[in-house]
Design a protein around this motif. Structure first.
Motif, PDB file in Angstrom:
ATOM      1  N   UNK A   1       1.083  22.107  48.169  1.00 43.67           N
ATOM      2  CA  UNK A   1       1.559  20.965  48.942  1.00 43.67           C
ATOM      3  C   UNK A   1       0.386  20.302  49.674  1.00 43.67           C
ATOM      4  N   UNK A   2      -0.498  21.114  50.220  1.00 41.01           N
ATOM      5  CA  UNK A   2      -1.678  20.582  50.907  1.00 41.01           C
ATOM      6  C   UNK A   2      -2.575  19.833  49.929  1.00 41.01           C
ATOM      7  N   UNK A   3      -2.751  20.400  48.727  1.00 47.14           N
ATOM      8  CA  UNK A   3      -3.596  19.757  47.732  1.00 47.14           C
ATOM      9  C   UNK A   3      -3.019  18.411  47.280  1.00 47.14           C
ATOM     10  N   UNK A   4      -1.705  18.304  47.332  1.00 48.40           N
ATOM     11  CA  UNK A   4      -1.054  17.040  46.947  1.00 48.40           C
ATOM     12  C   UNK A   4      -1.053  16.026  48.078  1.00 48.40           C
ATOM     13  N   UNK A   5      -1.655  16.413  49.217  1.00 48.85           N
ATOM     14  CA  UNK A   5      -1.752  15.501  50.344  1.00 48.85           C
ATOM     15  C   UNK A   5      -0.494  15.399  51.182  1.00 48.85           C
ATOM     16  N   UNK A   6       0.445  16.325  50.966  1.00 54.01           N
ATOM     17  CA  UNK A   6       1.694  16.327  51.716  1.00 54.01           C
ATOM     18  C   UNK A   6       1.542  17.127  53.006  1.00 54.01           C
ATOM     19  N   UNK A   7       2.347  16.785  54.008  1.00 53.69           N
ATOM     20  CA  UNK A   7       2.307  17.479  55.290  1.00 53.69           C
ATOM     21  C   UNK A   7       3.317  18.619  55.296  1.00 53.69           C
ATOM     22  N   UNK A   8       2.877  19.848  55.471  1.00 52.68           N
ATOM     23  CA  UNK A   8       3.799  20.991  55.480  1.00 52.68           C
ATOM     24  C   UNK A   8       4.729  20.954  56.692  1.00 52.68           C
ATOM     25  N   UNK A   9       5.863  21.636  56.545  1.00 48.06           N
ATOM     26  CA  UNK A   9       6.837  21.755  57.631  1.00 48.06           C
ATOM     27  C   UNK A   9       6.476  22.946  58.507  1.00 48.06           C
ATOM     28  N   UNK A  10       6.330  22.697  59.809  1.00 47.25           N
ATOM     29  CA  UNK A  10       5.964  23.760  60.753  1.00 47.25           C
ATOM     30  C   UNK A  10       7.171  24.194  61.566  1.00 47.25           C
ATOM     31  N   UNK A  11       7.181  25.472  61.931  1.00 48.73           N
ATOM     32  CA  UNK A  11       8.155  25.957  62.908  1.00 48.73           C
ATOM     33  C   UNK A  11       7.376  26.586  64.056  1.00 48.73           C
ATOM     34  N   UNK A  12       7.952  26.546  65.246  1.00 49.96           N
ATOM     35  CA  UNK A  12       7.293  27.108  66.416  1.00 49.96           C
ATOM     36  C   UNK A  12       7.918  28.465  66.739  1.00 49.96           C
TER      37      UNK A  12
END
Length: 225
Positions: free
Chosen positions: A87-98
């Motif tokens: 996903x990072x290589x495709x330039x997409x922003x990953x979903x984060x949880x806190x």
């Protein structure tokens, strides 16, 4: 984009990647990274996050399951690390949880589990079995629990109603059964000794304090998907 990779050699075209072993974290000249990739079990994750916490640095963590147990990864239902990297290589922003971060005396960090009860005995034996083919195998935990089962059944009532001992496993359920807590809360425990062996996320740590104060000390960003 800069990625710090712990315990795994990563090669991603177009990314600035620093590959190191967990033991070499203290030798880093800079902590300015966009992501930290952690390959290992719950203990490795806790120690890495603890290092950044003590250096007052927050960044997203990508978990690569490579340990005997990966309770945190399963509890948070994170995607596989290769899918996240793609996903990072495709330039997409990953979903984060806190994820809530807890501490004993604002110093010794844990994410889901802490105890001075029978869990310490169980983990101690499991760690002693960390050799040969069982080094990274779940089998040693099974052997430990089966070996200690008679002692656990005998001693459980004593530990359960102990005012000194405790076992915390963060489930988010506000329930206490004797000295067992299913949700970490602000509290204080006074121990008889000033030199205590404590279990933290499956790690064994010696805490040199007779009074232990538990608190939530913040949130840590973890990449879920």
């Amino acid at each position: 984009m800069r990625i710090l990779s712990i315990n795994k050699e990563l090669e991603l075209q177009g990314f600035d990647i620093t590959n190191i072993k967990e033991r070499d974290l203290r030798y880093l000249d800079s902590l300015e990274y966009d992501y930290c990739f952690i390959s290992g079990g719950d203990g490795t994750i806790r120690r890495t996050i603890s290092f950044f916490y003590k250096h007052d640095k927050t960044l997203p963590f990508i978990i690569d399951t490579a340990g005997s147990f990966n309770v945190l990864h399963k509890a948070l239902r994170c995607d596989r690390s290769d899918k996240i990297l793609q996903k990072l290589q495709e330039g997409k922003t990953p979903h984060l949880i806190k994820k809530d971060l807890f501490a004993i005396n604002e110093e010794d960090i844990f994410l889901f589990s802490a105890g001075s009860s029978l869990d310490v005995i169980y983990i101690t034996l499991a760690e002693m079995l960390r050799f040969s083919f069982m080094k990274s195998s779940k089998l040693r935990y099974f052997i430990s629990i089966v070996t200690l089962l008679p002692a656990i059944l005998l001693l459980l009532p004593l530990f359960l109603f102990s005012k000194r001992d405790f076992f915390i496993f963060q489930t988010g359920i506000d329930l206490q059964i004797g000295s067992i807590y299913l949700s970490c809360k602000e509290m204080k425990r006074e121990l008889k000794s000033g030199h205590n062996l404590i279990q933290l996320d499956g790690d064994l740590e010696i805490i040199s304090d007779s009074v232990l104060e538990f608190s939530k000390v913040g949130k840590v960003p973890i990449v879920k998907s």
